[in-house]
Design an enzyme around this catalytic site. Structure first.
Site, PDB file in Angstrom:
ATOM      1  N   TYR A   1       6.879 -10.056   7.127  1.00 20.96           N
ATOM      2  CA  TYR A   1       6.652  -8.535   7.125  1.00 20.96           C
ATOM      3  C   TYR A   1       7.152  -8.147   8.247  1.00 20.96           C
ATOM      4  CZ  TYR A   1       3.285  -8.126   3.100  1.00 20.96           C
ATOM      5  OH  TYR A   1       2.640  -8.146   1.983  1.00 20.96           O
TER       6      TYR A   1
ATOM      7  N   ASP B   1       0.843  -1.058   0.061  1.00 21.37           N
ATOM      8  CA  ASP B   1      -0.100  -0.053   0.117  1.00 21.37           C
ATOM      9  C   ASP B   1       0.868   1.175  -0.048  1.00 21.37           C
ATOM     10  OD1 ASP B   1      -2.304  -1.082  -0.019  1.00 21.37           O
ATOM     11  OD2 ASP B   1      -2.475  -1.095   1.995  1.00 21.37           O
TER      12      ASP B   1
END
Lengths: 253, 253
Positions: free
Chosen positions: B110, B52
């Site tokens: 992540y 994003d």
């Protein structure tokens, strides 16, 4: 009226340096504007010294006089709420009415950071300078010690600097010039503590020790240039973004 | 024609995310444009997944097909010379003609980073999110383990996500969810490794474990929300800038 000393951290990337000027936003002006917005008082924030465009700070000291009686801890919160997030006030402290952050400074420490890998990680690009070649860091460390002591640092001063013709002259004391190694992240930081610095002095020292570490300049040539006061005998001035004003020390603040 | 896999690091601050779009510059588009400029070939760079706006990467994988025969090591240099310095190609490797960086991925990791001090240091402001209150990091660590295992992660998925109605569904496996503590710099990084992630999943987990660590959400409520598939029972979605796609692993690349 109170005299207030601020400890200031900033990312200098987007600024034309510390000192207020016509052509670019500066750290000084941004802080002065925040104070005026908050308290309606036009102030001048005196720094411990200027930093150039793109140079960062962890512990810059800025001093101003304020009529408003806001407590220092609330002043920190109010300023940070009214400053962009690349400038942070770490501390505010009431100080003597005649405190001068430049002339009263006893020691200043600058850091200069190199990245010794082949590809600069994006999150370090604004704060470290790539070495570009294999560097002998032991030799960098040895060369740094050449700059320690009290001597005429004329060779480490940008040509055209006022210091070259000033009464104060170009003699300074460097208490310590050392190398901080972060081998995991391939970051090598030169830390230099002295009683004062000439214009571009740390960037000239950083550029010089790196050239020695890369084998492009013999350490003996550095020693000779220092004795001769010969700027041309040292290395190139290293880029601004690697430099951080790390701390300023006073007998009393 | 060769299929080439790039390992890509980027600072997502100035981009509208990975995927090409109308309204903002993106990582994908910027790399595609550099390839076209260098080789005159219009390519599509397939990512291992979208990131994003504002999300960073240390080891994103991007794959494309190239007619030009430039060796991979020279391709890295050429691309980096033609990309802005907030995007770096770390590695280029020739891969199988049918290699798919998204569907062939076995594990993704992540990182999500919090800053646990009172004043955010300027140089960390784009990469870490302030906790703002005293946080119990042992409790954060304990809560992270609730997300380990194979289960239906419907509760950790942004509402409106395609996964909620897709054939693939919302079952995923999290191999490890741990906390990396850097107490000196007050940085606390959540590291989550799994076989796949739902939309906003890591940011929802990060927001949730922080709320538990601050005492705003009981750990039992988290366990219940996971069983119930109840998004509303978890914490807020943490901001994009704390998130970094750290690595993508394949059986063979």
């Amino acid at each position: 009226m109170r005299r207030i000393a601020l400890t200031i951290s900033y990312d200098g990337t987007l600024y034309g340096g510390w000192q207020r000027q016509q052509n670019a936003p500066t750290i000084q002006e941004t802080i002065e504007n925040a104070i005026e917005k908050l308290f309606g008082e036009k102030v001048v924030v005196m720094g411990s010294g200027r930093t150039d465009a793109g140079v960062h700070a962890v512990g810059q000291i800025g001093v101003f006089d304020l009529e408003h009686t806001i407590p220092c801890d609330r002043l920190v919160l109010a300023l940070n709420a009214n400053l962009p997030d690349d400038i942070r006030i770490l501390l505010a402290k009431e100080t003597k009415a005649d405190f001068n952050p430049q002339f009263d400074a006893k020691k200043k420490t600058y850091h200069y950071t190199f990245y010794d890998g082949t590809i600069m990680p994006p999150h370090l690009r604004l704060y470290a300078v790539p070495t570009e070649y294999q560097t002998n860091w032991d030799l960098v460390e040895e060369t740094l010690h050449c700059f320690e002591g009290t001597m005429d640092f004329k060779a480490c001063c940008a040509s055209g600097s006022a210091a070259l013709t000033s009464v104060k002259g170009t003699v300074r004391t460097i208490y310590e010039a050392k190398l901080i190694r972060n081998e995991k992240e391939k970051l090598y930081t030169i830390s230099i503590c002295g009683n004062g610095f000439l214009y571009n002095m740390v960037r000239i020292i950083a550029g010089t020790v790196l050239e020695v570490g890369k084998g492009a300049l013999p350490i003996e040539a550095v020693k000779k240039a220092l004795v001769d006061g010969d700027r041309a005998g040292l290395g190139q001035t290293a880029p601004a973004k690697g430099l951080t004003l790390y701390s300023v020390e006073y007998e009393e603040m």
